[in-house]
Design a protein around this motif. Structure first.
Motif, short mmCIF file in Angstrom:
data_model
loop_
_atom_site.label_atom_id
_atom_site.label_comp_id
_atom_site.label_asym_id
_atom_site.label_seq_id
_atom_site.Cartn_x
_atom_site.Cartn_y
_atom_site.Cartn_z
N VAL A 176 0.86 -1.18 0.00
CA VAL A 176 0.00 0.00 0.00
C VAL A 176 0.89 1.23 0.00
N ASP A 177 0.59 2.20 -0.89
CA ASP A 177 1.44 3.37 -1.00
C ASP A 177 1.08 4.40 0.08
N SER A 178 1.70 5.56 0.00
CA SER A 178 1.52 6.59 1.03
C SER A 178 0.12 7.19 1.03
N PHE A 179 -0.65 6.99 -0.03
CA PHE A 179 -2.01 7.50 -0.08
C PHE A 179 -3.05 6.41 0.21
N GLY A 180 -2.59 5.27 0.72
CA GLY A 180 -3.50 4.20 1.08
C GLY A 180 -4.02 3.42 -0.11
#
Length: 793
Positions: free
Chosen positions: A57-61
């Motif tokens: 999962v990236d930093s923006f969810g």
């Protein structure tokens, strides 16, 4: 439930053929429990996202490799399966790793996409990676046409932006001029016309511009783009741009992190690569060799079991005597004579202790002498029991030899175990990915701990982390204005008073925040249920295996080892009895063990959660240690009782309670006999497992020494960087294979001795059904006619 009810079949002497279902209620409860397991599985598949575990999962969810929707905007990331750190320098700080900003990328930048510090400024778009265009920094969204919302390669498109107004531009251009060279020329050009080149130039410096240069080559590993840190990465970057960060190069934490990324991770990656090249070694050395060696060891036990037992006993006694003599030498009581001194002089090491230590060694020598004497005395007193143990080993070998298919029966429960583990892990992963998206902030946001390039150069136009605030114009692009921001300086959960989409956006922009999926209480309770299902089902499979093997071996014992009196397929016959009549009893016994194991797991969890309290209160620490130790002992005792209860279930066909009581009575009345047999059998089986694993390791090592694996010039596709991991995997596989084979043999010995004890107990110490080898030891009738008369009489 029919726990101990008696009927004609219950009181029948020997192996019971006519049986009826036992402990049916427990079987029904187990089936109902698995209905609940399937409901949890359905919930996990409905709400979980497996790609969160696989791709991350990236930093923006947003989940890599999937389609995501945020603010009713769909981000198609199905082709972007790799997690990429925008600023890999953030990874140089242990505290900054979890806060490092990431995006989902279609590939990992290699050497051709690297923005080398020696070639700054970089001019190719593939050398830069940007945040998603929808979340572009500096309010750039909507200023470039034709750029998809999820695009991360729009560096070249920045040049199309016109009419830039940035209050900090003057400060930035002044600092840029001070760098001289190409940067000074670019600064003069921007002073004349502040175009999109301004953003492209800012992006040359990690952490300053809307995009980030790929300053390091990356390597894909489990869908993560791990940077390759050269040993002098920090000095290269700082020397190229400003030289103001020389002190950072001397930082010990930075050096340690660089060393870690450059050595351990890279070596591990090469080790993993060796596995694919050494598949043939693993198959031959770990699998085939272990199969052959296990069968060979079983054959040796069958024909030379007695010799091996006596050699083992002799070896143990000699070791005890040798240890005793050694301690007396250290105590100074041996070695004073001329012969003793000659012997000591020929030893390669000096073992005479100092005068002050001889008194200590004197008491150690007394203790060693007592132990050696006891071992010798027990050996002499237990010779008759040892003969029974040897006979049991030989009879077990005969039993296994009379039904060779039983050796391969454990493959079935092994497949069931593997299937159970795979199912459980898959559902657990889906449950884990079904949690609530939570924002986590630093305990103190007045300063970040990230090793950011902008912290060590004089080119920085970023706001202080303490004053970070997403702009209203960017918020307006999502038709959502006036976000109710939670204070981001609170330890733990933050941005709690906003929607999930707003939380993902705000935390993704905050350098002091990271997102994670946390379980709610419903999921926690479901996981406890799911975890208990793993424990219970695992023990059911263990019990199923034990009862089936014990039933087949019992056929051999109660027919006096005569194959003509046995069923045509004893293993299948025993399997049928187990499935049709005894699964309820197995579920009952497995439930007891599973409950104890669940309590032990909860104690371990409680132990970790109360470490600080235990450190302050030694009584609490001691109490926790005692409770855990008692629960471990209880588990081992119940496992031992269950194992013998399974044997009685296979022989007599009774329920669990009655079988367990009968097994305990037999164990108590034949404690010495059973303990000697178990000790002898355990030693032989353990030596067999270790021998098979070690010999397989030698085979694997010999194969890796071949030119096929050691010559990178002639065989580059099979060259092994290091054979260590390949050999280790071969040894582990060999031990597992030996465990499967010898588990049958171990259960056969336990069944033979317990059946023998039951035979003796039912006939006043004179077994009537024992095979000839055991009859010889007990002095009973040796031929079949005499045995038949004994049975009739």
């Amino acid at each position: 439930m029919g726990c101990c009810g008696d009927d004609d079949s219950d009181t029948k002497e020997g192996f019971v053929v006519k049986r009826r279902c036992r402990d049916v209620l427990c079987l029904l409860l187990f089936i109902a429990f698995w209905v609940g397991m399937f409901l949890i599985c359905g919930f996990a598949f409905k709400n979980g996202e497996p790609n969160r575990i696989l791709y991350g999962v990236d930093s923006f969810g947003m989940t890599c490799g999937s389609k995501n929707k945020i603010f009713n905007v769909t981000f198609d990331l199905t082709d972007s399966k790799n997690m990429y750190w925008l600023n890999p320098l953030d990874l140089l700080s242990a505290s900054g790793v979890i806060y490092a900003k990431t995006v989902c990328s279609a590939g990992c930048p290699g050497v051709l996409q690297q923005c080398s510090v020696d070639s700054l400024p970089c001019t190719t778009g593939s050398q830069f990676t940007c945040p998603y265009y929808r979340f572009a920094e500096d309010n750039l969204y909507g200023l470039m046409s034709g750029v998809p919302d999820a695009d991360i390669t729009y560096w070249e498109d920045l040049a199309s932006i016109r009419n830039i107004t940035d209050p900090s531009a003057i400060s930035f251009l002044t600092k840029l001029k001070n760098l001289g060279g190409v940067f000074a020329t670019t600064a003069s050009q921007l002073e004349a016309n502040l175009s999109g080149l301004y953003y492209q130039t800012q992006s040359q410096f990690p952490g300053n511009g809307p995009c980030y240069p790929n300053v390091l080559e990356t390597t894909p590993f489990f869908y993560r783009c791990f940077p390759k840190f050269p040993p002098n990465v920090t000095s290269q970057i700082t020397a190229t741009v400003s030289g103001a960060a020389a002190k950072a190069v001397q930082n010990e934490d930075v050096k340690n992190m660089i060393k870690h990324f450059d050595s351990a991770s890279q070596k591990w990656a090469r080790y993993v690569g060796d596995i694919s090249r050494g598949v043939l070694v693993i198959v031959i050395g770990g699998l085939i060799a272990s199969l052959v060696l296990s069968l060979l060891w079983l054959i040796i036990l069958r024909y030379l079991g007695g010799i091996m037992v006596w050699l083992g006993i002799l070896f143990i006694n000699l070791c005890c005597i040798g240890a005793c003599l050694f301690t007396w030498v250290k105590a100074g009581y041996i070695g004073n004579s001329g012969v003793g001194e000659d012997i000591l002089d020929k030893l390669p090491v000096e073992i005479n202790p100092a005068q002050s230590e001889q008194k200590t060694w004197f008491w150690i020598a007394i203790g060693a002498s007592v132990v050696a004497g006891l071992v010798l005395l027990i050996t002499l007193l237990c010779i008759s029991r040892i003969k029974i143990a040897i006979a049991c080993v030989k009879v077990a070998s005969q039993a296994v030899g009379s039904m060779p298919s039983i050796i391969f029966f454990p493959v079935l429960p092994f497949i069931l175990e593997v299937g159970l583990v795979i199912y459980w892990i898959a559902v657990t992963a889906l449950m884990y990915s079904s949690g609530d998206l939570t924002a986590n902030c630093r305990p103190n946001t007045t300063a970040t701990d990230n090793f950011s390039f902008s912290k060590f150069t004089n080119v920085s136009n970023l706001d202080s982390a303490a004053t970070f605030n997403p702009s209203a114009s960017l918020a307006g692009s999502f038709n959502n204005s006036g976000y109710n921001l939670a204070p981001n300086a609170t330890l733990g959960n933050c941005y709690t008073n906003v929607t999930t989409d707003q939380r993902a956006f705000l935390c993704g922009r905050d350098p002091n925040c990271y997102l994670s999926y946390d379980w709610n209480n419903k999921l926690k309770y479901a996981f406890i249920y799911h975890f208990f299902g793993l424990l219970w089902t695992n023990q059911v499979i263990v019990g199923f295996t034990c009862v089936t093997i014990a039933g087949a071996i019992a056929h051999f014992y109660w027919s006096r080892g005569d194959s003509s009196n046995m069923p045509a397929f004893p293993v299948l016959s025993s399997l049928k009895n187990t499935v049709l009549y005894h699964m309820g009893s197995i579920c009952f016994a497995a439930f007891i063990i599973a409950v104890i194991q669940l309590i032990r797991a909860m104690l371990e969890y409680l132990d970790r959660k109360t470490k600080e309290i235990q450190e302050q209160n030694k009584v609490a620490e001691w109490a926790m240690c005692c409770i855990k130790c008692c629960m471990w002992c209880l588990e081992q005792i119940v496992k031992f009782i269950n194992r013998n209860a399974y044997i009685m279930i296979a022989i007599k066909g009774k329920g669990y309670c009655c079988s367990a009581i009968q097994a305990v009575k037999l164990i108590i009345s034949n404690a010495l006999r059973i303990s000697v047999v178990n000790l002898v059998a355990d030693v032989l089986i353990f030596l067999g497992k270790v021998s098979v694993a070690a010999a397989s390791g030698v085979v694997a090592y010999a194969m890796t020494e071949a030119k096929y694996y050691t010559s990178p010039e002639e065989h580059p596709d099979t060259y092994l960087y290091s054979p260590v991991l390949v050999i280790a995997i071969s040894v582990i596989i060999a031990f597992v294979v030996a465990e499967i084979f010898f588990s049958v043999y171990e259960m056969a010995i336990d069944t033979i001795i317990l059946a023998f004890c039951e035979d003796c107990d039912a006939n006043d110490g004179h077994p009537k059904f024992a095979p000839e080898l055991l009859m010889e030891v007990m002095g009973g009738p040796k031929d079949k006619d005499e045995a038949a008369k004994a049975q009739q009489g």
